[in-house]
Design a protein around this motif. Structure first.
Motif, PDB file in Angstrom:
ATOM      1  N   TYR A   9      11.090  -0.689   7.233  1.00  0.00           N
ATOM      2  CA  TYR A   9      11.232  -0.527   5.780  1.00  0.00           C
ATOM      3  C   TYR A   9      11.544  -1.869   5.121  1.00  0.00           C
ATOM      4  O   TYR A   9      10.936  -2.230   4.114  1.00  0.00           O
ATOM      5  CB  TYR A   9      12.329   0.504   5.499  1.00  0.00           C
ATOM      6  N   GLU A  10      12.470  -2.614   5.704  1.00  0.00           N
ATOM      7  CA  GLU A  10      12.840  -3.918   5.134  1.00  0.00           C
ATOM      8  C   GLU A  10      11.683  -4.916   5.226  1.00  0.00           C
ATOM      9  O   GLU A  10      11.454  -5.690   4.296  1.00  0.00           O
ATOM     10  CB  GLU A  10      14.099  -4.464   5.801  1.00  0.00           C
ATOM     11  N   ARG A  11      10.961  -4.903   6.327  1.00  0.00           N
ATOM     12  CA  ARG A  11       9.800  -5.801   6.465  1.00  0.00           C
ATOM     13  C   ARG A  11       8.732  -5.460   5.425  1.00  0.00           C
ATOM     14  O   ARG A  11       8.132  -6.360   4.829  1.00  0.00           O
ATOM     15  CB  ARG A  11       9.224  -5.709   7.876  1.00  0.00           C
ATOM     16  N   LEU A  12       8.498  -4.176   5.219  1.00  0.00           N
ATOM     17  CA  LEU A  12       7.506  -3.754   4.233  1.00  0.00           C
ATOM     18  C   LEU A  12       7.940  -4.182   2.830  1.00  0.00           C
ATOM     19  O   LEU A  12       7.130  -4.718   2.067  1.00  0.00           O
ATOM     20  CB  LEU A  12       7.302  -2.242   4.288  1.00  0.00           C
ATOM     21  N   ARG A  13       9.193  -3.962   2.496  1.00  0.00           N
ATOM     22  CA  ARG A  13       9.692  -4.368   1.175  1.00  0.00           C
ATOM     23  C   ARG A  13       9.581  -5.881   0.985  1.00  0.00           C
ATOM     24  O   ARG A  13       9.228  -6.346  -0.090  1.00  0.00           O
ATOM     25  CB  ARG A  13      11.130  -3.887   0.984  1.00  0.00           C
ATOM     26  N   VAL A  19       1.421  -8.424  -0.527  1.00  0.00           N
ATOM     27  CA  VAL A  19       0.326  -7.449  -0.447  1.00  0.00           C
ATOM     28  C   VAL A  19      -0.255  -7.207  -1.832  1.00  0.00           C
ATOM     29  O   VAL A  19      -1.481  -7.161  -1.996  1.00  0.00           O
ATOM     30  CB  VAL A  19       0.812  -6.131   0.202  1.00  0.00           C
ATOM     31  N   LYS A  20       0.588  -7.084  -2.829  1.00  0.00           N
ATOM     32  CA  LYS A  20       0.094  -6.885  -4.200  1.00  0.00           C
ATOM     33  C   LYS A  20      -0.728  -8.080  -4.671  1.00  0.00           C
ATOM     34  O   LYS A  20      -1.783  -7.912  -5.285  1.00  0.00           O
ATOM     35  CB  LYS A  20       1.252  -6.629  -5.158  1.00  0.00           C
ATOM     36  N   ARG A  21      -0.258  -9.282  -4.373  1.00  0.00           N
ATOM     37  CA  ARG A  21      -1.004 -10.489  -4.767  1.00  0.00           C
ATOM     38  C   ARG A  21      -2.360 -10.586  -4.068  1.00  0.00           C
ATOM     39  O   ARG A  21      -3.292 -11.180  -4.593  1.00  0.00           O
ATOM     40  CB  ARG A  21      -0.178 -11.746  -4.476  1.00  0.00           C
ATOM     41  N   SER A  22      -2.477 -10.007  -2.903  1.00  0.00           N
ATOM     42  CA  SER A  22      -3.738 -10.087  -2.153  1.00  0.00           C
ATOM     43  C   SER A  22      -4.847  -9.252  -2.794  1.00  0.00           C
ATOM     44  O   SER A  22      -6.002  -9.398  -2.428  1.00  0.00           O
ATOM     45  CB  SER A  22      -3.527  -9.602  -0.718  1.00  0.00           C
ATOM     46  N   ALA A  29      -8.384   3.049  -0.131  1.00  0.00           N
ATOM     47  CA  ALA A  29      -7.961   3.286   1.250  1.00  0.00           C
ATOM     48  C   ALA A  29      -6.699   2.487   1.584  1.00  0.00           C
ATOM     49  O   ALA A  29      -5.758   3.008   2.196  1.00  0.00           O
ATOM     50  CB  ALA A  29      -9.082   2.935   2.222  1.00  0.00           C
ATOM     51  N   TYR A  30      -6.655   1.228   1.171  1.00  0.00           N
ATOM     52  CA  TYR A  30      -5.468   0.399   1.423  1.00  0.00           C
ATOM     53  C   TYR A  30      -4.280   0.875   0.591  1.00  0.00           C
ATOM     54  O   TYR A  30      -3.141   0.882   1.063  1.00  0.00           O
ATOM     55  CB  TYR A  30      -5.756  -1.076   1.136  1.00  0.00           C
ATOM     56  N   PHE A  34      -0.910   2.087   2.343  1.00  0.00           N
ATOM     57  CA  PHE A  34       0.316   1.355   2.021  1.00  0.00           C
ATOM     58  C   PHE A  34       1.358   2.313   1.438  1.00  0.00           C
ATOM     59  O   PHE A  34       2.534   2.278   1.832  1.00  0.00           O
ATOM     60  CB  PHE A  34       0.013   0.223   1.039  1.00  0.00           C
ATOM     61  N   ALA A  35       0.928   3.174   0.527  1.00  0.00           N
ATOM     62  CA  ALA A  35       1.851   4.143  -0.068  1.00  0.00           C
ATOM     63  C   ALA A  35       2.388   5.096   1.003  1.00  0.00           C
ATOM     64  O   ALA A  35       3.584   5.409   1.019  1.00  0.00           O
ATOM     65  CB  ALA A  35       1.152   4.931  -1.180  1.00  0.00           C
ATOM     66  N   ALA A  36       1.516   5.544   1.894  1.00  0.00           N
ATOM     67  CA  ALA A  36       1.942   6.469   2.940  1.00  0.00           C
ATOM     68  C   ALA A  36       2.968   5.821   3.866  1.00  0.00           C
ATOM     69  O   ALA A  36       3.982   6.437   4.212  1.00  0.00           O
ATOM     70  CB  ALA A  36       0.730   6.941   3.732  1.00  0.00           C
TER      71      ALA A  36
END
Length: 162
Positions: A9-13, A19-22, A29-30, A34-36
Motif C-alpha cells: 500500500y505504501e509503495r503504491l501510494r 503513474v499519473k504523470r505517465s 485497462a490500466y 490500478f484502481a483494483a
C-alpha cells in the motif's frame, strides 16, 4: 501475494504521482487494474488497522468499488466482486460476504476463471467441502497453476480468518 499489504500500500501510494504523470491511467485497462490494486490493498490493510485508520481504509476501498463498478469490461466486474466481499466482511456482514463469494464461485465466464477457483478454495475451507477444494485444485493444476493458500489471501484478505 506474500501478505505484506502495508508495504504494498505504501509503495503504491509513493508511486501514484509517477503513474499519473505517465498518462497510463488514460487507458481503461490500466486505470481499472490500478484502481483494483489500490482498493484491494486498502481493504487488506483495513483488516489489521483500527479506529480512524481502519475506517479511512475501508472507505477508500468502498470508493474504489464505486469507481470500478462503472467501468466496462471484466477487470472491473471481477474486482468489484472481490472487493465487495471484503468490504462486507470488514463491516461485519459475514453472510453477505460469503454470498458474494458463492456467486463468484459459480461465475463461469472465461474472464472470471482465476477468481472462480480462488472463491472455490475459500468456500471449500470455510465449509469443509473437500470435493469443492479438489475441483478448484484440479482446475488450477490443469492450467499449470498451484492451489497455494496465498492465492485466496490475495483475493480475499478480509475473509482469510473465516
Amino acid at each position: 501475494y506474500e501478505g505484506q499489504y502495508e508495504q504494498g500500500y505504501e509503495r503504491l501510494r509513493a508511486k501514484t504521482a509517477d503513474v499519473k504523470r505517465s498518462l497510463l491511467l488514460y487507458l481503461q485497462a490500466y486505470r481499472a487494474e490500478f484502481a483494483a490494486i489500490r482498493g484491494r490493498l486498502a481493504l487488506a490493510c483495513a483488516v489489521t488497522a483500527s479506529g480512524k485508520r481502519r475506517e479511512a481504509l475501508l472507505r477508500e476501498g468502498e470508493r474504489t468499488i464505486r469507481e470500478l463498478a462503472v467501468m466496462p469490461g471484466p477487470l472491473g466486474r471481477v474486482n468489484v466482486g472481490v472487493m465487495r466481499s471484503q468490504a462486507a466482511a470488514l463491516r461485519g456482514k459475514r453472510d453477505e460476504a460469503l454470498a458474494i463469494v458463492e456467486r463468484m464461485a459459480q461465475d463461469d465466464a472465461g474472464d472470471a476463471w482465476l477468481s472462480r477457483q480462488c472463491a472455490r478454495l475459500l468456500l471449500a475451507r470455510v465449509r469443509g467441502d473437500e470435493a469443492l477444494g479438489r475441483l478448484a485444485e484440479a482446475e488450477l493444476t490443469a492450467q499449470g497453476g498451484v492451489a497455494d493458500p496465498r492465492m485466496t489471501r490475495l483475493y480475499f484478505a478480509a475473509l482469510d480468518g473465516l
